[in-house]
Motif scaffolding. Structure first.
Motif, PDB file in Angstrom:
ATOM      1  N   MET A 162       3.890 -60.712   9.655  1.00  0.00           N
ATOM      2  CA  MET A 162       4.791 -60.141  10.651  1.00  0.00           C
ATOM      3  C   MET A 162       4.296 -58.736  10.991  1.00  0.00           C
ATOM      4  N   PHE A 163       4.574 -58.282  12.221  1.00  0.00           N
ATOM      5  CA  PHE A 163       4.319 -56.881  12.527  1.00  0.00           C
ATOM      6  C   PHE A 163       5.377 -56.353  13.472  1.00  0.00           C
ATOM      7  N   LYS A 164       5.543 -55.017  13.436  1.00  0.00           N
ATOM      8  CA  LYS A 164       6.559 -54.344  14.242  1.00  0.00           C
ATOM      9  C   LYS A 164       6.090 -52.932  14.536  1.00  0.00           C
ATOM     10  N   LYS A 165       6.305 -52.470  15.758  1.00  0.00           N
ATOM     11  CA  LYS A 165       6.092 -51.063  16.074  1.00  0.00           C
ATOM     12  C   LYS A 165       7.293 -50.310  15.534  1.00  0.00           C
ATOM     13  N   THR A 166       7.057 -49.459  14.550  1.00  0.00           N
ATOM     14  CA  THR A 166       8.157 -48.891  13.793  1.00  0.00           C
ATOM     15  C   THR A 166       8.863 -47.732  14.479  1.00  0.00           C
ATOM     16  N   ASN A 167       8.186 -47.081  15.416  1.00  0.00           N
ATOM     17  CA  ASN A 167       8.768 -45.872  16.024  1.00  0.00           C
ATOM     18  C   ASN A 167       9.214 -46.084  17.462  1.00  0.00           C
ATOM     19  N   ALA A 168       9.450 -47.339  17.846  1.00  0.00           N
ATOM     20  CA  ALA A 168       9.844 -47.623  19.223  1.00  0.00           C
ATOM     21  C   ALA A 168      10.657 -48.911  19.271  1.00  0.00           C
ATOM     22  N   THR A 169      11.348 -49.117  20.376  1.00  0.00           N
ATOM     23  CA  THR A 169      12.088 -50.350  20.591  1.00  0.00           C
ATOM     24  C   THR A 169      11.115 -51.467  20.965  1.00  0.00           C
ATOM     25  N   GLN A 170      10.968 -52.429  20.063  1.00  0.00           N
ATOM     26  CA  GLN A 170      10.069 -53.567  20.280  1.00  0.00           C
ATOM     27  C   GLN A 170      10.446 -54.671  19.306  1.00  0.00           C
ATOM     28  N   ASP A 171      10.373 -55.905  19.770  1.00  0.00           N
ATOM     29  CA  ASP A 171      10.696 -57.029  18.892  1.00  0.00           C
ATOM     30  C   ASP A 171       9.741 -57.117  17.712  1.00  0.00           C
ATOM     31  N   TRP A 172      10.214 -57.766  16.662  1.00  0.00           N
ATOM     32  CA  TRP A 172       9.344 -58.189  15.573  1.00  0.00           C
ATOM     33  C   TRP A 172       8.484 -59.354  16.059  1.00  0.00           C
ATOM     34  N   TYR A 173       7.230 -59.402  15.617  1.00  0.00           N
ATOM     35  CA  TYR A 173       6.318 -60.505  15.908  1.00  0.00           C
ATOM     36  C   TYR A 173       5.955 -61.175  14.587  1.00  0.00           C
ATOM     37  N   ALA A 174       5.837 -62.493  14.608  1.00  0.00           N
ATOM     38  CA  ALA A 174       5.452 -63.228  13.403  1.00  0.00           C
ATOM     39  C   ALA A 174       4.545 -64.387  13.784  1.00  0.00           C
ATOM     40  N   SER A 175       3.592 -64.675  12.905  1.00  0.00           N
ATOM     41  CA  SER A 175       2.725 -65.828  13.101  1.00  0.00           C
ATOM     42  C   SER A 175       2.252 -66.310  11.732  1.00  0.00           C
ATOM     43  N   ALA A 176       1.545 -67.424  11.745  1.00  0.00           N
ATOM     44  CA  ALA A 176       1.054 -68.027  10.512  1.00  0.00           C
ATOM     45  C   ALA A 176      -0.288 -68.690  10.790  1.00  0.00           C
ATOM     46  N   ARG A 177      -1.038 -68.930   9.728  1.00  0.00           N
ATOM     47  CA  ARG A 177      -2.353 -69.558   9.903  1.00  0.00           C
ATOM     48  C   ARG A 177      -2.228 -70.896  10.639  1.00  0.00           C
ATOM     49  N   LEU A 178      -1.162 -71.645  10.365  1.00  0.00           N
ATOM     50  CA  LEU A 178      -0.960 -72.927  11.044  1.00  0.00           C
ATOM     51  C   LEU A 178      -0.550 -72.773  12.501  1.00  0.00           C
ATOM     52  N   LEU A 179      -0.155 -71.562  12.900  1.00  0.00           N
ATOM     53  CA  LEU A 179       0.280 -71.310  14.281  1.00  0.00           C
ATOM     54  C   LEU A 179      -0.674 -70.409  15.035  1.00  0.00           C
ATOM     55  N   GLN A 180      -1.816 -70.045  14.440  1.00  0.00           N
ATOM     56  CA  GLN A 180      -2.609 -68.955  14.988  1.00  0.00           C
ATOM     57  C   GLN A 180      -2.919 -69.150  16.463  1.00  0.00           C
ATOM     58  N   GLY A 181      -2.928 -67.997  17.162  1.00  0.00           N
ATOM     59  CA  GLY A 181      -3.018 -68.016  18.618  1.00  0.00           C
ATOM     60  C   GLY A 181      -1.655 -68.084  19.270  1.00  0.00           C
ATOM     61  N   ASN A 182      -0.598 -68.128  18.444  1.00  0.00           N
ATOM     62  CA  ASN A 182       0.774 -68.191  18.932  1.00  0.00           C
ATOM     63  C   ASN A 182       1.642 -67.248  18.102  1.00  0.00           C
ATOM     64  N   VAL A 183       2.811 -66.909  18.637  1.00  0.00           N
ATOM     65  CA  VAL A 183       3.690 -65.967  17.956  1.00  0.00           C
ATOM     66  C   VAL A 183       5.142 -66.372  18.167  1.00  0.00           C
ATOM     67  N   ILE A 184       5.988 -66.074  17.160  1.00  0.00           N
ATOM     68  CA  ILE A 184       7.432 -66.214  17.268  1.00  0.00           C
ATOM     69  C   ILE A 184       8.051 -64.866  16.914  1.00  0.00           C
ATOM     70  N   TYR A 185       9.373 -64.734  17.162  1.00  0.00           N
ATOM     71  CA  TYR A 185      10.001 -63.419  17.095  1.00  0.00           C
ATOM     72  C   TYR A 185      11.214 -63.456  16.164  1.00  0.00           C
ATOM     73  N   PRO A 186      11.126 -62.904  14.953  1.00  0.00           N
ATOM     74  CA  PRO A 186      12.277 -62.902  14.043  1.00  0.00           C
ATOM     75  C   PRO A 186      13.516 -62.224  14.598  1.00  0.00           C
ATOM     76  N   SER A 187      13.365 -61.290  15.529  1.00  0.00           N
ATOM     77  CA  SER A 187      14.504 -60.536  16.047  1.00  0.00           C
ATOM     78  C   SER A 187      15.158 -61.172  17.268  1.00  0.00           C
ATOM     79  N   ASN A 188      14.687 -62.339  17.727  1.00  0.00           N
ATOM     80  CA  ASN A 188      15.368 -63.013  18.824  1.00  0.00           C
ATOM     81  C   ASN A 188      15.207 -64.528  18.714  1.00  0.00           C
ATOM     82  N   SER A 189      15.784 -65.254  19.648  1.00  0.00           N
ATOM     83  CA  SER A 189      15.814 -66.717  19.591  1.00  0.00           C
ATOM     84  C   SER A 189      14.833 -67.365  20.563  1.00  0.00           C
ATOM     85  N   ASP A 190      13.865 -66.609  21.092  1.00  0.00           N
ATOM     86  CA  ASP A 190      12.919 -67.154  22.064  1.00  0.00           C
ATOM     87  C   ASP A 190      12.026 -68.219  21.436  1.00  0.00           C
ATOM     88  N   GLU A 191      11.463 -69.072  22.292  1.00  0.00           N
ATOM     89  CA  GLU A 191      10.504 -70.065  21.842  1.00  0.00           C
ATOM     90  C   GLU A 191       9.172 -69.394  21.507  1.00  0.00           C
TER      91      GLU A 191
END
Length: 398
Positions: free
Chosen positions: A128-157
């Motif tokens: 997971m990664f997050k810009k800590t000093n600004a308003t921005q969603d969390w990003y998350a990915s995994a080796r099985l998903l590489q090239g794609n991302v999901i967002y722990p802080s929202n419900s988007d696809e």
């Protein structure tokens, strides 16, 4: 094969066919249309051509692989094939971690245009990664998903995201536009008895058993539907329902709601050391839908999933090691039920602590929430983490 492969070679035996090679480092990606649709890195042993990445050839399962294409290289009708596989890391064959840094790492960005942007010292299964000093969603990915991302802080696809690269043994990610500087922090896990990631298709059946290969009982589970927007993350934890029949309840990772009944999420069945049981709710198991699950477990001296009751004063929680990373969530009703994230890279342990909230896209806040100790962590008089009579769950890692 009886286990999940990390490397697969396939050859047609009864006709002309290529020696097709796939591996998880370059990318065997689980499908979640309409993004990259599981396109796999395809390399041919008997040719000098460069690899391609434009077809979903195979998908990995916990116990082997399945052809995901009718391409002649892997799955021509009525053709005969042979294969060779090499086993991936899992809880049965991975050496037990000796220290927390063997399987969990944190790092800040360096604006690297080549992988790894964030250094771990091990192959990253989930980041997971997050810009800590600004308003921005969390990003998350995994080796099985590489090239794609999901967002722990929202419900988007799931979205396509080329910077979610995992083809490194010592880290993940790249900064194609040079933007991930020191204000971007990443949290990284290796596959072990304390963590695994599973990509799976839904069945709609109640119940459905998912094999996970941890050789340990998951005590916290995060699940996200990847192919449809507006679908909340589902969380199970051993501390829900006061710790009694906890998988009859669930939480949402992307909001601050308190625990709710969960028969259709986990079929009122706790995970075992081999199986994750799912209900038929479309957040976790709709027919033909695509999901990813992240499973966390306690490992002596390394990680801990637990729960406690707040006292509106100070208290010490003992986990048996000194944590570097801590998530706390209030599960009962009332105010301030965000998912608090504290760690020693942000600054946890001396006076006011910089912290983030997993369900929020906001920048860091600061407050005195306690400190790590040699055997656990302390809590202060803060309603979000230690309100009198309120129930809390936590996950921490050395």
């Amino acid at each position: 094969t009886g286990w999940q492969p990390q490397w697969v070679m396939i050859k047609r035996m009864d006709g002309t066919g290529k020696w097709a090679m796939f591996d998880k480092m370059r990318g065997i990606t689980s499908a979640a249309s309409p993004e990259t649709d599981g396109d796999d890195a395809f390399l041919v042993a008997n040719e000098t051509t460069a690899e391609t990445n434009n077809t979903q050839y195979i998908d990995l399962t916990a116990k082997g692989f399945t052809p995901g294409s009718t391409d002649v290289a892997v799955n021509s009708n009525n053709a005969d094939y042979m294969y060779l596989c090499i086993r991936d890391l899992d809880g049965y064959v991975t050496p037990a971690p000796e220290v927390g840094t063997d399987v969990f790492a944190m790092d800040t960005g360096s604006s690297s245009s080549t992988i790894p942007e964030w250094d771990s010292g091990f192959p990253v299964a989930f980041g997971m990664f997050k810009k800590t000093n600004a308003t921005q969603d969390w990003y998350a990915s995994a080796r099985l998903l590489q090239g794609n991302v999901i967002y722990p802080s929202n419900s988007d696809e799931e979205d396509g995201f080329g910077d979610a690269a995992f083809d490194s043994n010592v880290g993940w990610g790249k900064s194609s536009s040079g933007t991930y500087g020191s204000s971007y922090q990443s949290w990284m896990w290796k596959k072990s008895k304390g963590f695994t990631a599973i990509a799976y298709p839904g069945t709609g059946r109640l119940p459905t058993a998912i094999v996970h290969n941890m050789n340990n009982t998951p005590e916290m589970v995060w699940i996200k539907r990847r192919d449809y927007t507006g679908k909340n993350w589902v969380v199970g934890h051993i501390g829900l329902n006061g710790g009694t029949n906890p998988f009859t309840k669930y939480l949402n990772l992307n909001d601050s709601a308190h625990e709710a009944d969960s028969n259709s999420m986990f079929s009122d069945t706790a995970p075992t050391s081999e199986i994750l049981t799912l209900g038929s709710d479309n957040l976790v198991n709709a027919g033909s839908a695509e999901y990813v699950a992240f499973l966390f477990a306690s490992v002596d001296g390394i990680s801990k999933c637990g729960y406690y009751t707040g006292n509106s004063g100070t208290q010490t929680i003992t986990v048996g090691f000194q944590p570097r990373f801590l998530i706390i969530k209030k599960t009962s009703s009332g105010q301030d039920r965000n998912w608090y994230v504290l760690d020693t890279t942000q600054g946890w342990g001396s006076g006011n602590d910089d912290f983030l909230e997993l369900n929020q896209n906001s920048s860091q806040s600061s407050a005195d929430l306690g400190a790590p100790t040699s055997t656990g962590f302390t809590l202060t008089n803060t309603d979000g983490t230690n309100g009198s009579g309120n129930n809390y769950i936590y996950y921490c890692h050395a």
